[in-house]
Design a protein around this motif. Structure first.
Motif, PDB file in Angstrom:
ATOM      1  N   THR A 254       0.828  -1.208   0.000  1.00  0.00           N
ATOM      2  CA  THR A 254       0.000   0.000   0.000  1.00  0.00           C
ATOM      3  C   THR A 254       0.861   1.255   0.000  1.00  0.00           C
ATOM      4  OG1 THR A 254      -1.684  -1.196   1.256  1.00  0.00           O
ATOM      5  CG2 THR A 254      -1.869   1.192   1.209  1.00  0.00           C
ATOM      6  N   ALA A 255       1.873   1.279   0.870  1.00  0.00           N
ATOM      7  CA  ALA A 255       2.732   2.458   0.972  1.00  0.00           C
ATOM      8  C   ALA A 255       3.577   2.652  -0.284  1.00  0.00           C
ATOM      9  CB  ALA A 255       3.620   2.351   2.204  1.00  0.00           C
ATOM     10  N   MET A 256       3.933   1.559  -0.959  1.00  0.00           N
ATOM     11  CA  MET A 256       4.653   1.675  -2.234  1.00  0.00           C
ATOM     12  C   MET A 256       3.825   2.485  -3.228  1.00  0.00           C
ATOM     13  SD  MET A 256       6.536  -1.836  -3.353  1.00  0.00           S
ATOM     14  CE  MET A 256       8.064  -2.396  -2.600  1.00  0.00           C
ATOM     15  N   ALA A 257       2.542   2.148  -3.327  1.00  0.00           N
ATOM     16  CA  ALA A 257       1.653   2.868  -4.244  1.00  0.00           C
ATOM     17  C   ALA A 257       1.562   4.336  -3.858  1.00  0.00           C
ATOM     18  CB  ALA A 257       0.270   2.224  -4.231  1.00  0.00           C
ATOM     19  N   ASP A 258       1.521   4.595  -2.562  1.00  0.00           N
ATOM     20  CA  ASP A 258       1.358   5.973  -2.102  1.00  0.00           C
ATOM     21  C   ASP A 258       2.609   6.816  -2.298  1.00  0.00           C
ATOM     22  OD1 ASP A 258      -1.371   6.049  -1.119  1.00  0.00           O
ATOM     23  OD2 ASP A 258      -0.709   4.560   0.332  1.00  0.00           O
ATOM     24  N   VAL A 259       3.777   6.214  -2.094  1.00  0.00           N
ATOM     25  CA  VAL A 259       4.997   6.997  -2.272  1.00  0.00           C
ATOM     26  C   VAL A 259       5.227   7.305  -3.754  1.00  0.00           C
ATOM     27  CG1 VAL A 259       6.735   5.153  -2.501  1.00  0.00           C
ATOM     28  CG2 VAL A 259       7.330   7.288  -1.347  1.00  0.00           C
ATOM     29  N   ILE A 260       4.799   6.394  -4.623  1.00  0.00           N
ATOM     30  CA  ILE A 260       4.848   6.669  -6.064  1.00  0.00           C
ATOM     31  C   ILE A 260       3.903   7.824  -6.389  1.00  0.00           C
ATOM     32  CG2 ILE A 260       4.302   5.737  -8.362  1.00  0.00           C
ATOM     33  CD1 ILE A 260       5.060   2.931  -7.129  1.00  0.00           C
ATOM     34  N   ALA A 261       2.711   7.784  -5.776  1.00  0.00           N
ATOM     35  CA  ALA A 261       1.721   8.832  -6.010  1.00  0.00           C
ATOM     36  C   ALA A 261       2.242  10.207  -5.585  1.00  0.00           C
ATOM     37  CB  ALA A 261       0.430   8.499  -5.260  1.00  0.00           C
ATOM     38  N   VAL A 262       2.999  10.250  -4.495  1.00  0.00           N
ATOM     39  CA  VAL A 262       3.575  11.529  -4.038  1.00  0.00           C
ATOM     40  C   VAL A 262       4.403  12.165  -5.159  1.00  0.00           C
ATOM     41  CG1 VAL A 262       5.300  12.562  -2.499  1.00  0.00           C
ATOM     42  CG2 VAL A 262       3.564  11.026  -1.562  1.00  0.00           C
ATOM     43  N   GLY A 263       5.229  11.331  -5.803  1.00  0.00           N
ATOM     44  CA  GLY A 263       6.050  11.824  -6.906  1.00  0.00           C
ATOM     45  C   GLY A 263       5.225  12.358  -8.058  1.00  0.00           C
ATOM     46  N   VAL A 264       4.137  11.668  -8.364  1.00  0.00           N
ATOM     47  CA  VAL A 264       3.253  12.085  -9.464  1.00  0.00           C
ATOM     48  C   VAL A 264       2.589  13.410  -9.133  1.00  0.00           C
ATOM     49  CG1 VAL A 264       1.184  11.483 -10.786  1.00  0.00           C
ATOM     50  CG2 VAL A 264       2.852   9.708 -10.201  1.00  0.00           C
TER      51      VAL A 264
END
Length: 454
Positions: free
Chosen positions: A101-111
């Motif tokens: 879950t956090a992997m998806a969220d940290v990627i989203a931060v970059g986006v």
């Protein structure tokens, strides 16, 4: 040598906002668009069903946590009622849930940061991880403060949406999509425009929307006055579900007919744009950025604590059971953050499929964790009458509700099997459980051989 213990520095306001943060996440801000496209207005019913199920899971968890003072988290509960193997598999699965879950969220931060600054998305993702790691290494109170303010941003946004929506409903405001009205819930193909199949297919994203609701249980060991704060936070979950999910979605669908919403964009952005707020996209981009950072922050907290607890119970490397001078499991936090940084690599390798795969695997694994909580509660009801007699926070409608919610979870997994988008992840996930059972068997055999040789 004195035993190291986690510090009980989370106050009532921290616990209350952690509970809110756990029930408002990227599943609502990002995933609701896709879910609405699948189910239409019936998505409101889907959120209500899964939200109700999660409430009963939390009531069971609350009774179990408060039944014995020594419980650090639900892995301790699993060991007590289902044995060390169940605790090992559940603990590591919960760690894996939050990593995904956090992997998806940290990627989203970059986006999201790229909305304002045209830089490679892995740079803000890594910066976010470093900042959150540094803050989490200080004290648990810092984590509580971070979640307090992150959750507050989410709450204010949804309050603004609902407040604006009510005003628009009262005055009969006209947008490019038509008049704002309750009729928009049923005049565009009815409540189930895509039939029962569309309604059922939305459940995977709805389950993902509620991941993290059990975070109150993870924070139990660091909560001051858990006997008061945990029941208070859990009992407010139904009101939060009704208000923040059901209420927000009703307003969204009254302003925007479901046919006007795009699965690829946030319905919140669309709504604020329609009502004529010129900087709507920027505002909502900031909100989803803080929401992603909040989820990543929660992921770092929960993965480090579950790793600490596993190691404390001899189910993980002993180095992860060490606390730093601030009573924070620093080694566990560092290794979890290191694994999380692999999210940027996953995003680079399979950018289109990454989010869908990790959210599906996360939802499946969370169903396992929630199911284990309910089964442990059934065992508790059957075998620990002495603890039940002293319980001041009894879960209602047991054992019937436990079986009903477990049945719902099985049905959702079957739906995922038949859905083309979720089937690959569902078929891959058992490999994780096979690996864990094999690792546990290996560890037991190794321990047995050491005892024999001694």
């Amino acid at each position: 040598m004195a035993k190291q213990e986690l510090k009980r520095d989370l106050a009532n306001r921290h616990v209350q906002l952690i509970a809110i943060g756990g029930t408002i996440g990227t599943g609502l801000f990002l995933g609701s668009g896709k879910a609405i496209q699948l189910a239409g207005p019936s998505i409101i019913l889907a959120y209500l069903i899964v939200g109700t199920a999660c409430f009963f899971v939390m009531r069971a968890l609350g009774e179990l946590l408060l039944s014995k003072a020594g419980y650090q988290s639900f892995t301790d509960i699993a060991e007590d009622y289902l044995g060390p193997r169940a605790a090992f598999v559940t603990g590591w699965t919960y760690w894996f849930c939050w990593i995904m879950t956090a992997m998806a969220d940290v990627i989203a931060v970059g986006v999201y940061v790229r909305y304002w600054f045209h830089i490679q998305q892995w740079i803000p993702a890594i910066i976010c991880l470093i900042i959150l790691l540094g803050l989490n290494l200080l004290t648990v109170k810092v984590f509580g403060e971070l979640e307090f303010w992150f959750a507050l941003v989410k709450v204010i946004t949804i309050l603004a949406l609902i407040g604006i929506g009510v005003i628009l409903l009262v005055i009969g405001f006209k947008t490019n999509s038509g008049t704002v009205s309750f009729k928009n819930l049923w005049v565009h193909g009815g409540l189930f425009p895509n039939g029962i199949s569309g309604f059922l297919l939305s459940f995977q994203m709805v389950v993902f929307a509620f991941v993290g609701v059990e975070l109150v249980g993870v924070s139990a060991a660091e909560t001051s006055n858990p006997e008061k704060n945990i029941p208070s936070a859990i009992n407010k979950i139904p009101l939060r579900i009704l208000f923040f999910y059901v209420g927000a979605l009703i307003i969204l669908l009254c302003i925007n007919p479901w046919t006007e919403l795009n699965a690829a964009e946030s319905p919140f952005v669309k709504t604020f744009s329609l009502v004529g707020i010129p900087i709507a996209a920027g505002i909502i981009n900031f909100v989803v950025l803080t929401s992603a950072a909040s989820a990543c922050n929660s992921g770092m907290f929960s993965t480090s604590r579950i790793l600490y607890n596993l190691s404390n119970n001899n189910q993980g490397p002993s180095n992860f059971a060490k606390l730093n001078k601030n009573h924070v499991p620093g080694n566990a936090l560092l290794i979890s953050t290191l694994v999380l940084s692999g999210g940027a690599l996953l995003s680079k390798l399979i950018p289109e499929q990454a989010f869908g795969i990790v959210t599906t695997i996360s939802a499946i694994c969370f169903i396992w964790v929630w199911g284990v909580i309910l089964i442990c509660h059934l065992r508790y009801k059957k075998t620990r009458q002495d603890l039940q007699a002293k319980s001041k926070f009894k879960a209602p409608f047991t054992p019937f509700i436990n079986y009903a919610v477990l049945t719902l979870f099985v049905v959702i997994l079957i739906i995922m099997l038949f859905a083309e988008a979720t089937r690959p992840a569902l078929l891959l996930t058992p490999l994780w459980f096979i690996l864990l059972f094999a690792l546990h068997a290996y560890r037991r055999k190794k321990e047995k051989n050491i005892k024999l040789s001694a």
